[in-house]
Design a protein around this motif. Structure first.
Motif, PDB file in Angstrom:
ATOM      1  N   ASP A   1       5.928  -3.226   7.013  1.00  0.00           N
ATOM      2  CA  ASP A   1       5.334  -3.255   5.674  1.00  0.00           C
ATOM      3  C   ASP A   1       3.827  -3.068   5.745  1.00  0.00           C
ATOM      4  N   HIS A   2       3.207  -3.551   6.815  1.00  0.00           N
ATOM      5  CA  HIS A   2       1.753  -3.413   6.982  1.00  0.00           C
ATOM      6  C   HIS A   2       1.371  -1.931   7.095  1.00  0.00           C
ATOM      7  N   LYS A   3       2.133  -1.174   7.909  1.00  0.00           N
ATOM      8  CA  LYS A   3       1.835   0.246   8.056  1.00  0.00           C
ATOM      9  C   LYS A   3       2.189   1.026   6.798  1.00  0.00           C
ATOM     10  N   TYR A   4       3.177   0.536   6.057  1.00  0.00           N
ATOM     11  CA  TYR A   4       3.609   1.230   4.850  1.00  0.00           C
ATOM     12  C   TYR A   4       2.555   1.173   3.751  1.00  0.00           C
ATOM     13  N   SER A   5       1.933   0.047   3.615  1.00  0.00           N
ATOM     14  CA  SER A   5       1.000  -0.140   2.498  1.00  0.00           C
ATOM     15  C   SER A   5      -0.335   0.559   2.762  1.00  0.00           C
ATOM     16  N   GLY A   6      -0.904   1.108   1.702  1.00  0.00           N
ATOM     17  CA  GLY A   6      -2.256   1.651   1.760  1.00  0.00           C
ATOM     18  C   GLY A   6      -2.394   2.990   2.455  1.00  0.00           C
ATOM     19  N   ARG A   7      -1.318   3.737   2.658  1.00  0.00           N
ATOM     20  CA  ARG A   7      -1.433   5.022   3.345  1.00  0.00           C
ATOM     21  C   ARG A   7      -1.845   6.109   2.347  1.00  0.00           C
ATOM     22  N   ASP A   8      -2.605   7.079   2.834  1.00  0.00           N
ATOM     23  CA  ASP A   8      -2.966   8.211   1.975  1.00  0.00           C
ATOM     24  C   ASP A   8      -2.352   9.519   2.456  1.00  0.00           C
ATOM     25  N   ARG A   9      -1.676   9.490   3.605  1.00  0.00           N
ATOM     26  CA  ARG A   9      -0.940  10.670   4.066  1.00  0.00           C
ATOM     27  C   ARG A   9       0.243  10.202   4.918  1.00  0.00           C
ATOM     28  N   PRO A  10       1.305  11.019   4.979  1.00  0.00           N
ATOM     29  CA  PRO A  10       2.502  10.613   5.726  1.00  0.00           C
ATOM     30  C   PRO A  10       2.222  10.493   7.221  1.00  0.00           C
ATOM     31  N   CYS A  11       3.047   9.671   7.880  1.00  0.00           N
ATOM     32  CA  CYS A  11       2.901   9.486   9.319  1.00  0.00           C
ATOM     33  C   CYS A  11       3.748  10.491  10.084  1.00  0.00           C
ATOM     34  N   LEU A  12       3.795  10.336  11.414  1.00  0.00           N
ATOM     35  CA  LEU A  12       4.512  11.291  12.272  1.00  0.00           C
ATOM     36  C   LEU A  12       6.013  11.317  11.977  1.00  0.00           C
ATOM     37  N   ASP A  13       6.587  10.157  11.566  1.00  0.00           N
ATOM     38  CA  ASP A  13       8.026  10.134  11.271  1.00  0.00           C
ATOM     39  C   ASP A  13       8.382  11.157  10.192  1.00  0.00           C
ATOM     40  N   TYR A  14       7.505  11.350   9.242  1.00  0.00           N
ATOM     41  CA  TYR A  14       7.737  12.337   8.190  1.00  0.00           C
ATOM     42  C   TYR A  14       7.728  13.747   8.779  1.00  0.00           C
ATOM     43  N   GLU A  15       6.796  13.989   9.701  1.00  0.00           N
ATOM     44  CA  GLU A  15       6.652  15.323  10.288  1.00  0.00           C
ATOM     45  C   GLU A  15       7.873  15.699  11.124  1.00  0.00           C
ATOM     46  N   VAL A  16       8.513  14.694  11.794  1.00  0.00           N
ATOM     47  CA  VAL A  16       9.663  15.006  12.656  1.00  0.00           C
ATOM     48  C   VAL A  16      10.995  14.800  11.934  1.00  0.00           C
ATOM     49  N   GLY A  17      10.948  14.518  10.637  1.00  0.00           N
ATOM     50  CA  GLY A  17      12.169  14.442   9.852  1.00  0.00           C
ATOM     51  C   GLY A  17      12.920  13.134   9.889  1.00  0.00           C
TER      52      GLY A  17
END
Length: 580
Positions: free
Chosen positions: A151-167
């Protein structure tokens, strides 16, 4: 309990998977699981720590529940710990812990493999093979994009992380997918873990076929392996763990009955939401002996047990109680009563019967039988019975016991010619078994002893069949009315508590149950003249056949007797009387 008491108790236990409990009176001190109950419980004679030694010393009894697989034992152990909260399980955790899968209590849930789930999370498992769980979770994330970040990494992001890039994630954190669409994907994940394998298997199969068409053979092979893991994932616990189906039944009770002497044991398995969550055993006074002994035990047990307890959505029984008042009460309460003949529910019945029949000293019973009959061996016994309704739906059963325990994989059954002749039917059944053995068409070992359900007539018919075929196997009969053991040379009237009698009674009762179960399946599957009568549906037809035994019995009944059956009524009774 001292070490000798533990060893003695362990010696009475089967070498089967299951769950064991150390108890101090009614208080559960410790719940554990085992692949081999006998070996695992014996290990407590030499406790591995001072705390366990204190627990064993405090315990007065050890109780066990037998399961079919290690995973069933694991699931039952987890549910029993949750139910009883035994104090020693809090501190005495096994060296090996098992993974769970949780969906967190969050507006955008996270999927995670854990051994310490959050209190408010939705939790699935436990599972025995972490590698397979990891494969399944990764496949779910690739198909449905459920996040795995904290939840800490989820909150406050302004762009997707690597998991999004690799599907592996659809990035709800930055609005790449709406919360409503994400919730639909999470619901698909829930459906998979609740047993709907196709939610994941179908897209994986499509991807595998597409990769093969595109000649991406390495990717197709990886998807094939992943699909294999997904398709066997829900089979890990064994079919008998689950009982929920498209009937929408959430709570199901399964009853098994074993009768020995003047006592009967009723084992109750309780399933909720498709998982086995509890097991109980109750001892009741057995009615006088006879072919309907188990139905009478059930007819007495069910109303007494549920008088002050909540009824389940369904009752699965080894035989129908044949009590019209009980049928009417359960029907009024909306409880479905079934006597399954095959499939998943039949496996649940087998498991309940296994727990009801569980007792110690099986080898002692075999030895006592060998001595009492003067036979060289009785390690492998086959029991035979014939069931029919006045010559219709005639079937025969052939059950196997090895070292005093059921060997259900070696059960056989046969449809016989329709005739109301018990002696001829038994002769046909034994002739069929003997011929298969002599001609090498039966893959089972030859038994040491044949047990015929019946008296001198049935035994004589069986021996005639053996002589005709030339199969040299000893055969004895057990008569129901007086519990007399009949051999070609003499008749034995053993005491009610004789261990060799208990063994033969178990074989006889199992042969009877298996025959009745098959007969009911065949009878209910056969269309009858009742099908053409307006107002007679499948359930009413079953009630009529249970009450009167056959169509001929229905035909002989008076209109008043017919109208007394639930679901018939005066108008339908008059139509029955006219048509039949």
């Amino acid at each position: 309990m001292d070490a000798e008491s533990v060893r003695e108790r362990a010696g009475d236990l089967p070498a089967d998977p299951g769950v064991y409990q150390f108890l101090d009176g009614e208080q559960v001190l410790y719940v554990g699981k085992a692949v081999d109950l006998r070996s695992r419980v014996r290990s407590y004679a030499d406790p591995r720590s001072r705390r366990i030694a204190r627990m064993v010393d405090r315990a007065r009894t050890i109780d066990v529940a037998v399961t079919d697989t290690e995973t069933q034992a694991l699931l039952l152990e987890a549910n029993m710990i949750k139910r009883h909260q035994p104090r020693y399980n809090v501190r005495l955790k096994d060296d090996k812990s098992y993974p769970l899968v949780q969906l967190t209590d969050h507006a955008v849930p996270r999927i995670e493999i854990t051994r310490d789930p959050d209190e408010a999370a939705t939790v699935y498992g436990p599972y025995t093979k972490r590698g397979e769980v990891e494969t399944v979770v990764k496949a779910l994330r690739e198909i449905y994009g459920v996040r795995g970040c904290s939840d800490h990494k989820y909150s406050g992001r302004d762009r997707p992380c690597l998991d999004y890039e690799v599907g592996l994630c659809t990035a709800p954190c930055t609005g790449e997918i709406s919360e409503a669409d994400y919730a639909e994907d999470v619901e698909s994940v829930r459906r998979f873990f609740e047993g709907e394998t196709g939610v994941l298997a179908t897209p994986l199969r499509s991807a595998m076929e597409q990769a093969s068409q595109d000649q991406e053979f390495e990717r197709a092979a990886n998807l094939r392996d992943r699909l294999d893991t997904v398709e066997r994932f829900h089979g890990e616990g064994g079919a008998a763990v689950s009982s929920e189906d498209d009937r929408g039944e959430r709570a199901v009770d399964v009853l098994g009955v074993a009768v020995e002497g003047e006592e009967a044991t009723v084992a109750r398995l309780h399933s909720e939401g498709g998982q086995l969550v509890d097991r109980e055993r109750h001892t009741v006074a057995a009615p006088e002996s006879g072919p309907d002994q188990i139905p009478r035990v059930l007819a007495a047990f069910v109303p007494q047990y549920y008088a002050e307890r909540t009824l389940s959505d369904a009752l699965l029984l080894p035989e129908h109680p044949d009590d019209e008042e009980l049928d009417a009460w359960l029907d009024a309460e909306g409880v479905a009563v079934r006597v399954p003949g095959a499939g998943r529910e039949a496996k649940l019945i087998e498991l309940a019967l296994k727990n009801a029949r569980r007792s110690g000293g099986r080898r002692d019973e075999v030895g006592a039988l060998e001595s009492a009959l003067g036979v060289d061996a009785a390690d492998r016994i086959e029991g035979f019975d014939v069931s029919h309704a006045q010559g219709t739906a005639v079937v025969g059963s052939d059950v196997t016991f090895v070292d005093g325990s059921r060997e259900s994989a070696d059960y056989r059954r046969k449809k016989l010619d329709e005739r109301n002749d018990d002696y001829a039917n038994m002769r046909t059944l034994i002739g069929w078994r003997a011929s298969r053995a002599v001609e090498g068409r039966d893959d089972r070992p030859d038994p040491d002893l044949l047990l015929i359900d019946g008296g001198e007539g049935q035994l004589s018919a069986a021996r005639d069949a053996l002589d005709d075929v030339g199969w040299d196997v000893p055969a004895v009969a057990l008569a129901k009315d007086e519990e007399l053991v009949i051999t070609p040379d003499q008749t034995y009237d053993w005491p009610d508590d004789a261990p060799q009698l208990h063994l033969l009674q178990r074989v006889r009762d199992e042969a009877h149950r298996f025959a009745v179960q098959y007969h009911q399946t065949v009878r209910d599957d056969v269309s009858t003249a009742l099908d053409d009568v307006p107002g007679i549906g499948p359930e009413t037809r079953k009630r009529l056949l249970r009450r009167f035994g056959s169509v001929d019995g229905v035909r002989a009944a008076s209109p008043d007797e017919l109208a007394s059956i639930d679901g018939v009524g005066e108008k339908t009774a008059a139509t029955l009387d006219e048509r039949l």
